[in-house]
Design a protein around this motif. Structure first.
Motif, PDB file in Angstrom:
ATOM      1  N   ALA A  46       0.833  -1.207   0.000  1.00 32.52           N
ATOM      2  CA  ALA A  46       0.000   0.000   0.000  1.00 32.52           C
ATOM      3  C   ALA A  46       0.869   1.259   0.000  1.00 32.52           C
ATOM      4  O   ALA A  46       0.561   2.229  -0.693  1.00 32.52           O
ATOM      5  N   ASN A  47       1.962   1.236   0.775  1.00 32.68           N
ATOM      6  CA  ASN A  47       2.861   2.385   0.795  1.00 32.68           C
ATOM      7  C   ASN A  47       3.459   2.644  -0.582  1.00 32.68           C
ATOM      8  O   ASN A  47       3.517   3.785  -1.054  1.00 32.68           O
ATOM      9  N   ALA A  49       1.816  12.185   2.986  1.00 31.51           N
ATOM     10  CA  ALA A  49       1.061  12.184   4.236  1.00 31.51           C
ATOM     11  C   ALA A  49       0.260  10.885   4.380  1.00 31.51           C
ATOM     12  O   ALA A  49       0.151  10.330   5.484  1.00 31.51           O
ATOM     13  N   MET A  50      -0.279  10.397   3.286  1.00 34.37           N
ATOM     14  CA  MET A  50      -1.038   9.139   3.339  1.00 34.37           C
ATOM     15  C   MET A  50      -0.117   7.963   3.648  1.00 34.37           C
ATOM     16  O   MET A  50      -0.513   7.030   4.359  1.00 34.37           O
ATOM     17  N   VAL A  51       1.099   7.972   3.140  1.00 33.59           N
ATOM     18  CA  VAL A  51       2.061   6.909   3.440  1.00 33.59           C
ATOM     19  C   VAL A  51       2.421   6.932   4.913  1.00 33.59           C
ATOM     20  O   VAL A  51       2.515   5.882   5.561  1.00 33.59           O
ATOM     21  N   LEU A  52       2.615   8.117   5.482  1.00 36.41           N
ATOM     22  CA  LEU A  52       2.904   8.197   6.911  1.00 36.41           C
ATOM     23  C   LEU A  52       1.747   7.637   7.735  1.00 36.41           C
ATOM     24  O   LEU A  52       1.951   6.926   8.724  1.00 36.41           O
ATOM     25  N   THR A  53       0.528   7.920   7.331  1.00 34.38           N
ATOM     26  CA  THR A  53      -0.637   7.368   8.017  1.00 34.38           C
ATOM     27  C   THR A  53      -0.676   5.853   7.881  1.00 34.38           C
ATOM     28  O   THR A  53      -0.955   5.142   8.843  1.00 34.38           O
ATOM     29  N   LEU A  97       1.988  -0.303  11.730  1.00 31.14           N
ATOM     30  CA  LEU A  97       2.696  -0.509  12.990  1.00 31.14           C
ATOM     31  C   LEU A  97       1.737  -0.932  14.096  1.00 31.14           C
ATOM     32  O   LEU A  97       2.041  -1.838  14.875  1.00 31.14           O
ATOM     33  N   GLY A  98       0.569  -0.313  14.163  1.00 35.98           N
ATOM     34  CA  GLY A  98      -0.434  -0.688  15.159  1.00 35.98           C
ATOM     35  C   GLY A  98      -0.930  -2.114  14.962  1.00 35.98           C
ATOM     36  O   GLY A  98      -1.070  -2.881  15.926  1.00 35.98           O
TER      37      GLY A  98
END
Length: 157
Positions: free
Chosen positions: A41-42, A72-76, A82-83
């Motif tokens: 996805a990234n 910004a979407m990649v950071l999200t 990670l969660g």
């Protein structure tokens, strides 16, 4: 902008491998599948943006600026992955601690529901009428196990 064919193939392979691993019984493989899906996805989001200068007004012309939204979407997506990774690691550790393995077992209730569905799809269930114009009421799921054959003799069938 046309995406690079190599990126498209890598995204496809990451998604295919991730989905394949998600369908496994082992929580470790499910964890690896989630990680591969997150990376796919990234990469997919990054291929949607374009390269350019920093998106700061006054330092770069508007046509030469990079798009900050995919970044910004990649950071999200990284935070979400990670969660999910932390949650699945906790599940795998708990399963290993309690059972000595991380295999996900079949749920007993799901197995019972599948058996009832298979029994309902048996021969003779295509015609809902019993011949006298009335529909036969559905039996409760536990009636088969608790009722004796002699108990059905007085029902008039």
């Amino acid at each position: 902008m046309n995406p690079n064919l190599t990126y498209v193939l890598v995204v496809g392979v990451l998604f295919a491998a991730g989905v394949t691993l998600l369908l496994e019984r082992s929580l470790t493989r499910v964890l690896m599948g989630v990680i591969l899906l997150g990376n796919g996805a990234n990469l997919l989001l990054l291929t949607g943006g374009r390269a350019g200068g920093p998106p700061i007004v006054g330092t770069t012309a508007e046509g030469d600026m990079s798009d900050p939204l995919p970044q910004a979407m990649v950071l999200t997506a990284i935070v979400i992955t990670l969660g999910m990774t932390a949650f699945l690691l906790a599940l795998a550790y708990r399963s290993w601690h309690l059972n000595g393995h991380d295999e996900v077992q079949d749920d007993v209730e799901d197995r019972r529901i599948m058996e009832l569905a298979d029994r309902d799809e048996g021969p003779g269930t295509d015609d809902p009428d019993t011949g006298d114009g009335e529909s036969e009421p559905a039996a409760a799921p536990d009636d088969d196990r608790t009722a004796s054959p002699a108990g059905n003799a007085g029902r008039g069938r």
